[in-house]
Design a protein around this motif. Structure first.
Motif, PDB file in Angstrom:
ATOM      1  N   ILE A   1       0.919  -1.380   0.117  1.00  0.00           N
ATOM      2  CA  ILE A   1       0.035   0.007  -0.024  1.00  0.00           C
ATOM      3  C   ILE A   1       0.791   1.200  -0.092  1.00  0.00           C
ATOM      4  O   ILE A   1       0.439   2.423  -0.213  1.00  0.00           O
ATOM      5  CB  ILE A   1      -0.837  -0.149   1.071  1.00  0.00           C
ATOM      6  CG1 ILE A   1      -2.404   0.798   0.754  1.00  0.00           C
ATOM      7  CG2 ILE A   1      -0.349   0.388   2.504  1.00  0.00           C
ATOM      8  CD1 ILE A   1      -3.071   0.340  -0.129  1.00  0.00           C
ATOM      9  N   GLY A   2       2.162   1.446   0.551  1.00  0.00           N
ATOM     10  CA  GLY A   2       3.064   2.275   0.135  1.00  0.00           C
ATOM     11  C   GLY A   2       3.462   2.988   1.557  1.00  0.00           C
ATOM     12  O   GLY A   2       3.781   3.742   1.774  1.00  0.00           O
ATOM     13  N   LYS A   3       3.332   2.019   2.680  1.00  0.00           N
ATOM     14  CA  LYS A   3       3.598   2.498   4.112  1.00  0.00           C
ATOM     15  C   LYS A   3       4.876   3.208   4.070  1.00  0.00           C
ATOM     16  O   LYS A   3       5.140   4.530   4.693  1.00  0.00           O
ATOM     17  CB  LYS A   3       3.224   1.374   4.928  1.00  0.00           C
ATOM     18  CG  LYS A   3       1.983   0.919   5.157  1.00  0.00           C
ATOM     19  CD  LYS A   3       1.892  -0.463   6.202  1.00  0.00           C
ATOM     20  CE  LYS A   3       2.741  -1.406   5.711  1.00  0.00           C
ATOM     21  NZ  LYS A   3       2.158  -2.019   4.395  1.00  0.00           N
ATOM     22  N   THR A   4       5.944   2.468   3.821  1.00  0.00           N
ATOM     23  CA  THR A   4       7.238   2.965   3.938  1.00  0.00           C
ATOM     24  C   THR A   4       7.737   4.121   3.240  1.00  0.00           C
ATOM     25  O   THR A   4       8.086   4.970   3.523  1.00  0.00           O
ATOM     26  CB  THR A   4       8.429   1.699   3.460  1.00  0.00           C
ATOM     27  OG1 THR A   4       8.137   0.613   4.398  1.00  0.00           O
ATOM     28  CG2 THR A   4       9.760   2.489   3.930  1.00  0.00           C
ATOM     29  N   THR A   5       7.026   4.174   1.776  1.00  0.00           N
ATOM     30  CA  THR A   5       7.346   5.108   0.905  1.00  0.00           C
ATOM     31  C   THR A   5       6.779   6.364   1.342  1.00  0.00           C
ATOM     32  O   THR A   5       7.295   7.590   1.578  1.00  0.00           O
ATOM     33  CB  THR A   5       6.415   4.855  -0.379  1.00  0.00           C
ATOM     34  OG1 THR A   5       7.137   3.852  -0.930  1.00  0.00           O
ATOM     35  CG2 THR A   5       6.732   6.118  -1.351  1.00  0.00           C
ATOM     36  N   PHE A   6       5.512   6.623   2.183  1.00  0.00           N
ATOM     37  CA  PHE A   6       4.675   7.582   2.727  1.00  0.00           C
ATOM     38  C   PHE A   6       5.528   7.994   3.811  1.00  0.00           C
ATOM     39  O   PHE A   6       5.799   9.305   4.236  1.00  0.00           O
ATOM     40  CB  PHE A   6       3.388   7.326   3.210  1.00  0.00           C
ATOM     41  CG  PHE A   6       2.994   8.215   4.066  1.00  0.00           C
ATOM     42  CD1 PHE A   6       2.442   9.491   3.515  1.00  0.00           C
ATOM     43  CD2 PHE A   6       2.626   8.074   5.495  1.00  0.00           C
ATOM     44  CE1 PHE A   6       1.798  10.298   4.320  1.00  0.00           C
ATOM     45  CE2 PHE A   6       2.101   9.083   6.409  1.00  0.00           C
ATOM     46  CZ  PHE A   6       1.436  10.303   5.633  1.00  0.00           C
ATOM     47  N   ALA A   7       6.060   7.111   4.798  1.00  0.00           N
ATOM     48  CA  ALA A   7       6.736   7.423   6.014  1.00  0.00           C
ATOM     49  C   ALA A   7       8.133   8.104   5.870  1.00  0.00           C
ATOM     50  O   ALA A   7       8.585   8.797   6.548  1.00  0.00           O
ATOM     51  CB  ALA A   7       6.962   6.004   6.872  1.00  0.00           C
ATOM     52  N   VAL A   8       8.551   7.584   4.809  1.00  0.00           N
ATOM     53  CA  VAL A   8      10.055   8.268   4.107  1.00  0.00           C
ATOM     54  C   VAL A   8       9.795   9.594   3.688  1.00  0.00           C
ATOM     55  O   VAL A   8      10.657  10.533   3.983  1.00  0.00           O
ATOM     56  CB  VAL A   8      10.554   7.314   3.239  1.00  0.00           C
ATOM     57  CG1 VAL A   8      11.720   8.022   2.869  1.00  0.00           C
ATOM     58  CG2 VAL A   8      11.460   6.010   3.926  1.00  0.00           C
ATOM     59  N   HIS A   9       8.772   9.622   2.917  1.00  0.00           N
ATOM     60  CA  HIS A   9       8.590  11.119   2.418  1.00  0.00           C
ATOM     61  C   HIS A   9       8.136  11.883   3.561  1.00  0.00           C
ATOM     62  O   HIS A   9       8.780  13.184   3.612  1.00  0.00           O
ATOM     63  CB  HIS A   9       7.201  10.878   1.463  1.00  0.00           C
ATOM     64  CG  HIS A   9       6.847  12.159   0.741  1.00  0.00           C
ATOM     65  ND1 HIS A   9       7.727  12.642  -0.244  1.00  0.00           N
ATOM     66  CD2 HIS A   9       5.800  12.768   0.810  1.00  0.00           C
ATOM     67  CE1 HIS A   9       7.009  13.717  -0.697  1.00  0.00           C
ATOM     68  NE2 HIS A   9       6.112  13.976   0.010  1.00  0.00           N
TER      69      HIS A   9
ATOM     70  N   ASP B   1      -1.133   5.314  22.878  1.00  0.00           N
ATOM     71  CA  ASP B   1      -0.828   6.529  22.851  1.00  0.00           C
ATOM     72  C   ASP B   1      -0.379   7.199  21.257  1.00  0.00           C
ATOM     73  O   ASP B   1       0.029   8.165  21.287  1.00  0.00           O
ATOM     74  CB  ASP B   1       0.173   7.349  23.962  1.00  0.00           C
ATOM     75  CG  ASP B   1       1.531   6.442  23.739  1.00  0.00           C
ATOM     76  OD1 ASP B   1       1.619   5.441  23.369  1.00  0.00           O
ATOM     77  OD2 ASP B   1       2.306   6.929  24.848  1.00  0.00           O
ATOM     78  N   ALA B   2      -0.491   6.109  20.399  1.00  0.00           N
ATOM     79  CA  ALA B   2      -0.237   6.484  19.155  1.00  0.00           C
ATOM     80  C   ALA B   2      -1.107   7.003  18.257  1.00  0.00           C
ATOM     81  O   ALA B   2      -2.465   6.253  18.274  1.00  0.00           O
ATOM     82  CB  ALA B   2       0.407   5.034  18.547  1.00  0.00           C
ATOM     83  N   ALA B   3      -0.934   7.919  17.572  1.00  0.00           N
ATOM     84  CA  ALA B   3      -1.862   8.528  16.373  1.00  0.00           C
ATOM     85  C   ALA B   3      -1.701   7.316  15.325  1.00  0.00           C
ATOM     86  O   ALA B   3      -0.598   6.764  15.060  1.00  0.00           O
ATOM     87  CB  ALA B   3      -1.576   9.699  16.129  1.00  0.00           C
ATOM     88  N   VAL B   4      -2.977   7.212  14.720  1.00  0.00           N
ATOM     89  CA  VAL B   4      -3.033   6.139  13.797  1.00  0.00           C
ATOM     90  C   VAL B   4      -3.672   6.681  12.522  1.00  0.00           C
ATOM     91  O   VAL B   4      -4.284   7.552  12.331  1.00  0.00           O
ATOM     92  CB  VAL B   4      -4.338   5.144  14.057  1.00  0.00           C
ATOM     93  CG1 VAL B   4      -4.178   3.840  12.976  1.00  0.00           C
ATOM     94  CG2 VAL B   4      -3.937   4.185  15.554  1.00  0.00           C
ATOM     95  N   ILE B   5      -2.787   6.164  11.425  1.00  0.00           N
ATOM     96  CA  ILE B   5      -2.771   6.825  10.045  1.00  0.00           C
ATOM     97  C   ILE B   5      -2.959   5.417   9.297  1.00  0.00           C
ATOM     98  O   ILE B   5      -1.757   4.716   9.089  1.00  0.00           O
ATOM     99  CB  ILE B   5      -1.713   7.538   9.487  1.00  0.00           C
ATOM    100  CG1 ILE B   5      -1.554   8.812  10.472  1.00  0.00           C
ATOM    101  CG2 ILE B   5      -1.793   7.779   7.915  1.00  0.00           C
ATOM    102  CD1 ILE B   5      -0.364   9.875   9.870  1.00  0.00           C
ATOM    103  N   SER B   6      -3.955   5.260   8.916  1.00  0.00           N
ATOM    104  CA  SER B   6      -4.278   3.707   8.069  1.00  0.00           C
ATOM    105  C   SER B   6      -4.246   4.025   6.390  1.00  0.00           C
ATOM    106  O   SER B   6      -5.218   4.783   6.264  1.00  0.00           O
ATOM    107  CB  SER B   6      -5.695   3.126   8.637  1.00  0.00           C
ATOM    108  OG  SER B   6      -5.315   2.580   9.830  1.00  0.00           O
ATOM    109  N   LEU B   7      -3.412   3.482   5.940  1.00  0.00           N
ATOM    110  CA  LEU B   7      -3.322   3.978   4.318  1.00  0.00           C
ATOM    111  C   LEU B   7      -4.218   2.767   3.593  1.00  0.00           C
ATOM    112  O   LEU B   7      -4.332   1.589   3.945  1.00  0.00           O
ATOM    113  CB  LEU B   7      -1.814   3.942   3.852  1.00  0.00           C
ATOM    114  CG  LEU B   7      -0.943   4.821   4.380  1.00  0.00           C
ATOM    115  CD1 LEU B   7       0.498   4.562   3.855  1.00  0.00           C
ATOM    116  CD2 LEU B   7      -1.156   6.145   4.404  1.00  0.00           C
ATOM    117  N   ASP B   8      -5.303   3.679   2.681  1.00  0.00           N
ATOM    118  CA  ASP B   8      -5.870   2.950   1.838  1.00  0.00           C
ATOM    119  C   ASP B   8      -5.322   3.160   0.442  1.00  0.00           C
ATOM    120  O   ASP B   8      -4.294   3.410   0.073  1.00  0.00           O
ATOM    121  CB  ASP B   8      -7.417   3.528   1.895  1.00  0.00           C
ATOM    122  CG  ASP B   8      -8.480   2.434   1.250  1.00  0.00           C
ATOM    123  OD1 ASP B   8      -8.164   1.360   0.774  1.00  0.00           O
ATOM    124  OD2 ASP B   8      -9.376   3.002   1.426  1.00  0.00           O
TER     125      ASP B   8
END
Length: 373
Positions: free
Chosen positions: A67-75, A181-188
């Motif tokens: 889904i692109g989790k690493t790509t988004f996190a690095v960006h 205590d983590a905010a959640v960003i779920s990628l679609d």
């Protein structure tokens, strides 16, 4: 990193078992596309945390394989790096690396400490001692820590700094619900327009535009999944004689989009396979059988019938697959498989699974749960 001069036991205790140190952020990609809402969410949460005096900002970025989790996190990390001038750390945790076990938290801490400049001889043995040494090392500093491909909260929690104004980004295929205590960003999956734009950028071919019908069709057949789009874009880039229309036709008529060509979508199937390998035998069985249902939607009643269990147990097993990002829940209690995951489940299913599904459909009448309305 040299361990010369240390006693053998100390060298073994300080050196990470995976022989891989934490390092600087990987390079950002110029073709990065979309995710504006997710980045705005990240910025908003950071601003709220800063205003409220939060100790450390933790963001769990989860989603299905590819889904692109690493790509988004690095960006995101590159865009935010200026706000964390003391150091940016990137540490792969290898929950889903073929042929490799997830990184032990004690080894991960040794990697972080070595990268932060702590001499090997000064790294204590034991998880708790290393976690305390790590928190001391970054106390009072503004750091950004990107933990990639986490196996679960047990692996992540010891690595968290305790310092104010730091940021931790954690990517995982699992929903890290125990990181309270983590905010959640779920990628679609990407929207259709962004998927087409990504395909064109990665293909790098003159004459292919995001508005072309063939490009839109390729993106749709890739399930709007960034990893699949990247694989197909690579084919367009390296086969200049192919047209987008020809490739769209090939995908449309392929019996198995996951294995269209040996160099094509194979990494997609491999990524799905690593997620499947994480499941228990019972979860694997249900996943395979769900892929054989005639429609995309199902509920706890369908799961219970397929597995011969109670309604409560069927719902619990669906929740387990949902937590692993192998299902989505478009409406409360109503689940579905991504198109490519459904193909993967069908590829894995055997004759006993097919017989069970046919018997279930015949005896339990699941047509209402497998339709969209």
């Amino acid at each position: 990193m040299s361990f010369a001069g240390l006693p053998r036991q100390s060298r073994d205790e300080a050196q990470p078992a995976h022989q891989e140190l934490a390092g600087a952020l990987p390079r950002d990609i110029t073709a990065f596309t979309g995710r504006h809402a997710e980045f705005a969410q990240l910025l908003g949460t950071l601003a709220a945390a800063a205003a409220g005096g939060a100790v450390v900002g933790i963001h769990a970025i989860d989603g299905m394989a590819g889904i692109g989790k690493t790509t988004f996190a690095v960006h995101a990390a590159h865009r935010l790096a200026g706000a964390f001038p003391d150091r940016q750390f990137f540490l792969p945790l290898h929950a889903h690396t073929a042929g490799q076990q997830p990184v032990d938290p004690a080894d991960a801490l040794a990697s972080l400490l070595l990268t932060a400049g702590v001499a090997a001889a000064q790294i204590p043995p034991g998880l708790e001692a290393r976690a305390g040494r790590w928190r001391d090392q970054v106390a009072g500093k503004k750091i950004l820590l990107l933990l990639d491909d986490a196996a679960g909260h047990e692996q992540v929690r010891p690595l968290l700094p305790g310092t104010a104004a730091s940021l931790v980004l954690v990517t995982s295929r699992r929903r890290l619900t125990a990181l309270w205590d983590a905010a959640v960003i779920s990628l679609d999956t990407l929207p259709p327009e962004q998927s087409a734009t990504l395909l064109v950028r990665l293909a790098g071919r003159a004459g292919i535009r995001a508005g072309d019908a063939a490009v839109a069709e390729i993106a749709r057949l890739c399930g709007y999944l960034p990893l699949a789009i990247g694989m197909i874009a690579s084919q367009l880039r390296h086969h200049p004689a192919w047209t987008a229309g020809q490739l769209a036709d090939g995908l449309a008529y392929a019996r198995d989009r996951l294995a269209l060509t040996p160099a094509g979508n194979l990494p997609v199937a491999a990524a799905f396979g690593l997620s499947y390998a994480d499941l228990t035998a019972g979860q694997q069985r249900l996943f395979r059988r769900l892929g054989l249902l005639p429609g995309p939607y199902f509920d706890a009643r369908a799961a219970a019938a397929l597995d011969g269990t109670s309604l409560d147990e069927g719902g619990r097993r669906l929740d387990e697959l949902y937590d692993q990002h192998l299902l989505t829940e478009p409406a409360p209690g109503r689940y579905r498989l991504h198109d490519l995951l459904r193909e993967h489940a069908r590829d894995l299913a055997g004759p006993p699974d097919a017989r069970r599904v046919q018997e279930t459909l015949h005896h339990h009448g699941l047509t209402l749960t497998t339709t969209e309305s």
